[in-house]
Motif scaffolding. Structure first.
Motif, PDB file in Angstrom:
ATOM      1  N   ARG A  29       0.818  -1.204   0.000  1.00  0.00           N
ATOM      2  CA  ARG A  29       0.000   0.000   0.000  1.00  0.00           C
ATOM      3  C   ARG A  29       0.852   1.254   0.000  1.00  0.00           C
ATOM      4  NH1 ARG A  29      -4.555  -1.730   4.536  1.00  0.00           N
ATOM      5  NH2 ARG A  29      -5.689  -3.247   3.222  1.00  0.00           N
ATOM      6  N   ALA A  30       1.919   1.231   0.794  1.00  0.00           N
ATOM      7  CA  ALA A  30       2.808   2.392   0.823  1.00  0.00           C
ATOM      8  C   ALA A  30       3.452   2.620  -0.541  1.00  0.00           C
ATOM      9  CB  ALA A  30       3.883   2.193   1.897  1.00  0.00           C
ATOM     10  N   GLY A  31       3.816   1.524  -1.215  1.00  0.00           N
ATOM     11  CA  GLY A  31       4.393   1.666  -2.550  1.00  0.00           C
ATOM     12  C   GLY A  31       3.398   2.215  -3.553  1.00  0.00           C
ATOM     13  N   ASP A  32       2.137   1.759  -3.452  1.00  0.00           N
ATOM     14  CA  ASP A  32       1.097   2.289  -4.348  1.00  0.00           C
ATOM     15  C   ASP A  32       0.893   3.781  -4.139  1.00  0.00           C
ATOM     16  OD1 ASP A  32       0.758  -0.230  -5.375  1.00  0.00           O
ATOM     17  OD2 ASP A  32      -0.969  -0.728  -4.106  1.00  0.00           O
ATOM     18  N   TRP A  33       0.823   4.207  -2.874  1.00  0.00           N
ATOM     19  CA  TRP A  33       0.622   5.627  -2.596  1.00  0.00           C
ATOM     20  C   TRP A  33       1.822   6.454  -3.047  1.00  0.00           C
ATOM     21  CZ3 TRP A  33      -3.537   8.210  -2.016  1.00  0.00           C
ATOM     22  CH2 TRP A  33      -4.676   7.612  -1.469  1.00  0.00           C
ATOM     23  N   SER A  34       3.017   5.909  -2.892  1.00  0.00           N
ATOM     24  CA  SER A  34       4.196   6.665  -3.323  1.00  0.00           C
ATOM     25  C   SER A  34       4.222   6.853  -4.829  1.00  0.00           C
ATOM     26  CB  SER A  34       5.478   5.945  -2.866  1.00  0.00           C
ATOM     27  OG  SER A  34       5.588   4.673  -3.503  1.00  0.00           O
ATOM     28  N   ARG A  35       3.665   5.895  -5.575  1.00  0.00           N
ATOM     29  CA  ARG A  35       3.602   6.043  -7.025  1.00  0.00           C
ATOM     30  C   ARG A  35       2.478   6.979  -7.449  1.00  0.00           C
ATOM     31  NH1 ARG A  35       4.810   0.467  -6.727  1.00  0.00           N
ATOM     32  NH2 ARG A  35       2.586  -0.043  -6.845  1.00  0.00           N
ATOM     33  N   LEU A  53       0.643  12.271  -8.813  1.00  0.00           N
ATOM     34  CA  LEU A  53      -0.507  12.559  -9.664  1.00  0.00           C
ATOM     35  C   LEU A  53      -1.609  13.315  -8.934  1.00  0.00           C
ATOM     36  CD1 LEU A  53      -0.842   9.101 -11.477  1.00  0.00           C
ATOM     37  CD2 LEU A  53       0.291  11.164 -12.321  1.00  0.00           C
ATOM     38  N   LEU A  54      -1.539  13.410  -7.611  1.00  0.00           N
ATOM     39  CA  LEU A  54      -2.607  14.047  -6.848  1.00  0.00           C
ATOM     40  C   LEU A  54      -2.818  15.510  -7.221  1.00  0.00           C
ATOM     41  CD1 LEU A  54      -2.222  12.488  -3.274  1.00  0.00           C
ATOM     42  CD2 LEU A  54      -4.006  12.077  -4.964  1.00  0.00           C
ATOM     43  N   PRO A  55      -1.754  16.323  -7.380  1.00  0.00           N
ATOM     44  CA  PRO A  55      -2.011  17.727  -7.779  1.00  0.00           C
ATOM     45  C   PRO A  55      -2.762  17.838  -9.098  1.00  0.00           C
ATOM     46  CG  PRO A  55       0.238  17.473  -6.992  1.00  0.00           C
ATOM     47  CD  PRO A  55      -0.320  16.098  -7.099  1.00  0.00           C
ATOM     48  N   ALA A  56      -2.399  17.011 -10.078  1.00  0.00           N
ATOM     49  CA  ALA A  56      -3.107  17.044 -11.357  1.00  0.00           C
ATOM     50  C   ALA A  56      -4.560  16.603 -11.188  1.00  0.00           C
ATOM     51  CB  ALA A  56      -2.398  16.161 -12.380  1.00  0.00           C
ATOM     52  N   LEU A  57      -4.796  15.591 -10.348  1.00  0.00           N
ATOM     53  CA  LEU A  57      -6.156  15.117 -10.114  1.00  0.00           C
ATOM     54  C   LEU A  57      -6.997  16.198  -9.441  1.00  0.00           C
ATOM     55  CD1 LEU A  57      -8.232  12.819 -10.143  1.00  0.00           C
ATOM     56  CD2 LEU A  57      -7.290  12.046  -7.956  1.00  0.00           C
ATOM     57  N   ILE A  58      -6.424  16.853  -8.440  1.00  0.00           N
ATOM     58  CA  ILE A  58      -7.149  17.930  -7.755  1.00  0.00           C
ATOM     59  C   ILE A  58      -7.445  19.066  -8.724  1.00  0.00           C
ATOM     60  CG2 ILE A  58      -6.957  19.669  -5.936  1.00  0.00           C
ATOM     61  CD1 ILE A  58      -5.264  17.637  -4.370  1.00  0.00           C
TER      62      ILE A  58
END
Length: 319
Positions: A29-35, A39-44
């Motif tokens: 899960r930590a690896g998924d979130w780090s990847r 992309l979160l700024p673009a998604l927001i």
């Protein structure tokens, strides 16, 4: 019995299998979130830019909000949606939208298939011809509409009437193309711009045909029409569906050609132009927002069908 080596030396026991699995899950899960974190700024940004305005439009669609009557602003419930579906002007706009979409998509598909079949053959300069055939789709829609309105349709200096004068002399008829055939004028301009789009998708489908099967059919004596009807069309079914659905998504939302060529007059106002008139001319923000929500829902339904067709196409290609 004597203690084992691990107990004698005081070494820690190994982790239990459940603990190892839980630790591996946390690490995954930590690896998924780090990847995903970059992309979160673009998604927001996308959510703020696209979804918040739609939510605001949805809220306004349930309000009685007309700029000419500011004191009467308040909650209207579903009244705006009821007016959208019962008003005669709205029904006319819906019918024009459906007719425009069916004509443009149908004619573009037929022409796109014919051009794709021609470009699928080998001939000198095929790459150049393919590039030139794409150019109408690359023209800005407003510029394309202005081109057709002034360079082709104008009764005084347009190319169509100029061609009639060249062929039949000074006594040739000089019709006002837009006034005499307003809806056909818009359809012709849209078909000119969307045929290359259909041609691209259909040409990709033609080039994915199993050529060995086609050659075997030719050796067995099948005619070109038999090959097209029994082999090419079944193979192209999903490509045709995808082209039609994608084309319908864009044509349903077309505003540029209606606004530029006819300004919505002569019975050519479609739903996007009706929304524009309701919002900017009538200043009825609630009713315009309700009509916009209806258009968005219809577009989402068409887009969902297009995505299902595309996914099924990708699955078949992956087999």
């Amino acid at each position: 019995m004597p203690d084992g080596p691990a107990e004698r030396t005081g070494a820690p026991r190994g982790r239990e299998p459940g603990e190892n699995t839980e630790r591996a899950t946390r690490l995954a899960r930590a690896g998924d979130w780090s990847r995903r974190a970059p992309l979160l700024p673009a998604l927001i940004f996308v959510i703020v830019l696209t979804q918040l305005p739609f939510i605001a439009t949805l809220v306004v669609s349930f309000m009685n909000w007309n700029a000419y009557y500011p004191d009467e602003r308040g909650f209207a419930g579903f009244d705006n949606f009821a007016r959208v579906f019962t008003d005669s002007n709205t029904r006319s706009a819906v019918l024009v939208t459906i007719l425009l979409t069916v004509l443009v998509v149908g004619i573009s598909l037929v022409l796109g298939m014919a051009i794709a079949l021609l470009l699928d053959r080998r001939f000198l300069g095929r790459g150049i011809v393919r590039t030139l055939m794409i150019t109408p789709f690359l023209v800005v829609p407003v510029a394309a509409a202005l081109l057709w309105k002034h360079a082709l349709y104008n009764p005084e200096y347009g190319l169509l009437n100029g061609t009639l004068t060249f062929l039949f002399g000074d006594d040739a008829p000089q019709p006002d193309w837009i006034s005499n055939n307003p809806l056909i004028s818009i359809v012709a301009a849209l078909v000119w711009q969307w045929t290359p789009f259909m041609m691209l998708i259909l040409l990709a489908g033609l080039q994915s045909r199993p050529l060995d099967v086609v050659e075997a059919a030719r050796i067995d004596g099948a005619s070109p029409w038999q090959i097209f009807r029994s082999m090419t069309l079944p193979h192209m079914r999903q490509y045709i569906e995808l082209s039609a659905l994608l084309g319908a998504i864009y044509v349903v939302q077309n505003f540029d050609h209606v606004f530029t060529i006819t300004s919505g007059g002569l019975g050519t106002a479609n739903l996007p132009y009706f929304i524009y008139q309701t919002f900017y001319t009538a200043q009825d923000y609630g009713r315009a927002s309700a009509a916009g929500v209806v258009v968005v829902i219809g577009t989402i339904l068409i887009a969902t069908a297009a995505l299902r067709t595309a996914f099924s196409l990708f699955k078949e290609e992956g087999r």
